[in-house]
Scaffold this active site. Structure first.
Site, PDB file in Angstrom:
ATOM      1  N   ASN A 296       2.404   1.415   4.234  1.00 15.78           N
ATOM      2  CA  ASN A 296       2.753   0.138   4.878  1.00 15.78           C
ATOM      3  C   ASN A 296       2.508   0.177   6.393  1.00 15.78           C
ATOM      4  OD1 ASN A 296       5.716  -2.021   5.236  1.00 15.78           O
ATOM      5  ND2 ASN A 296       3.592  -2.596   4.988  1.00 15.78           N
TER       6      ASN A 296
ATOM      7  N   ASP B  20      -8.199   3.872   1.358  1.00 17.06           N
ATOM      8  CA  ASP B  20      -7.219   4.320   2.348  1.00 17.06           C
ATOM      9  C   ASP B  20      -7.958   4.773   3.611  1.00 17.06           C
ATOM     10  OD1 ASP B  20      -5.357   5.652   3.844  1.00 17.06           O
ATOM     11  OD2 ASP B  20      -4.674   6.970   2.221  1.00 17.06           O
TER      12      ASP B  20
ATOM     13  N   CYS C 147      -1.228   0.608   7.386  1.00 14.28           N
ATOM     14  CA  CYS C 147      -2.657   0.278   7.569  1.00 14.28           C
ATOM     15  C   CYS C 147      -3.083  -0.923   6.728  1.00 14.28           C
ATOM     16  CB  CYS C 147      -3.553   1.480   7.222  1.00 14.28           C
ATOM     17  SG  CYS C 147      -3.189   2.977   8.175  1.00 14.28           S
ATOM     18  N   ARG C 148      -3.227  -0.726   5.407  1.00 11.81           N
ATOM     19  CA  ARG C 148      -3.840  -1.760   4.564  1.00 11.81           C
ATOM     20  C   ARG C 148      -2.929  -2.960   4.338  1.00 11.81           C
ATOM     21  NH1 ARG C 148      -5.170   2.313  -0.141  1.00 11.81           N
ATOM     22  NH2 ARG C 148      -3.238   3.145   0.762  1.00 11.81           N
ATOM     23  N   SER C 149      -1.666  -2.735   3.928  1.00  8.92           N
ATOM     24  CA  SER C 149      -0.823  -3.903   3.613  1.00  8.92           C
ATOM     25  C   SER C 149      -0.415  -4.699   4.859  1.00  8.92           C
ATOM     26  CB  SER C 149       0.387  -3.518   2.749  1.00  8.92           C
ATOM     27  OG  SER C 149       1.197  -2.560   3.368  1.00  8.92           O
TER      28      SER C 149
ATOM     29  N   CYS D 264       0.870  -1.182   0.000  1.00  9.27           N
ATOM     30  CA  CYS D 264       0.000   0.000   0.000  1.00  9.27           C
ATOM     31  C   CYS D 264       0.907   1.232   0.000  1.00  9.27           C
ATOM     32  CB  CYS D 264      -0.967  -0.021   1.183  1.00  9.27           C
ATOM     33  SG  CYS D 264      -0.171   0.003   2.807  1.00  9.27           S
TER      34      CYS D 264
END
Ligand code: 4NP
Length: 175
Positions: free
Chosen positions: A27, A141, A29-31, A24
């Site tokens: 690096n 996001d 939150c999402r990934s 993301c």
């Protein structure tokens, strides 16, 4: 259309574990959620020897940081621990991994811009191309928003990772 990685054409063994990198922007939150959820599913199915799982960001803004506290809290609520430290994705990663999972379309373009061969480009997919309900193809996001955004990310990522692992598990030659 780029030739894309075909999961049905891969063979996974102990000697040749399948290598995934979730990517993301930050690096944090999402990934890290992708990395943590996928590892959790692999552990639940007893498939640890067959996978190498990592995550990275297209930016260097948060390098060295643990996952965002909201991401960690939401994941923990679902029994998933996020243990990553942020690092920046680099061109060498395009040769290190079998599958690179971009969390949104901008991440996807940014990663493809680093690629120099068709083989590298074929390894890059969006996370939501494995989502049964892909909507606009982006994992939104959550960084500036409220807790709902983090829960939404978790649900999308969980669905997508489950579907991806369902596709990969039959490719394992157990030993
Ligand atoms: P991520 O979220 O890409 O899911 O880790 C973000 C984290 C930080 C920022 C943006 C998105 N930021 O602007 O610092």
């Amino acid at each position: 259309m780029e030739k894309e990685f075909d999961v049905t054409q891969t063979t996974i063994t102990r000697d040749n574990p399948f290598r995934l990198c979730f990517v993301c922007l930050g690096n944090i939150c999402r990934s890290p959620t992708g990395e943590g959820v996928f590892r959790h599913l692999v552990n639940e199915r007893g498939l640890q020897p067959y996978f190498f799982i990592d995550s990275a960001g297209t930016s260097a803004w948060h390098v060295g940081e643990p996952a965002n506290h909201n991401s960690r809290n939401v994941a923990e609520k679902h029994g998933v621990e996020l243990l990553s430290r942020a690092r920046k994705f680099g061109p060498a990663d395009l040769d290190e991994f079998d599958l690179i999972l971009a969390m949104d379309r901008q991440n996807y373009r940014d990663i493809l811009n680093m690629a120099s061969t068709d083989q590298q480009r074929a390894r890059v997919r969006t996370m939501r191309s494995f989502d049964p309900d892909p909507e606009d193809g982006n994992v939104p996001d959550p960084y500036q928003g409220g807790l709902n955004g983090f829960e939404n990310v978790y649900q999308i990522v969980y669905r997508s990772c489950s579907q991806l692992l369902d596709l990969l598990e039959p490719r394992i030659e157990r030993s």
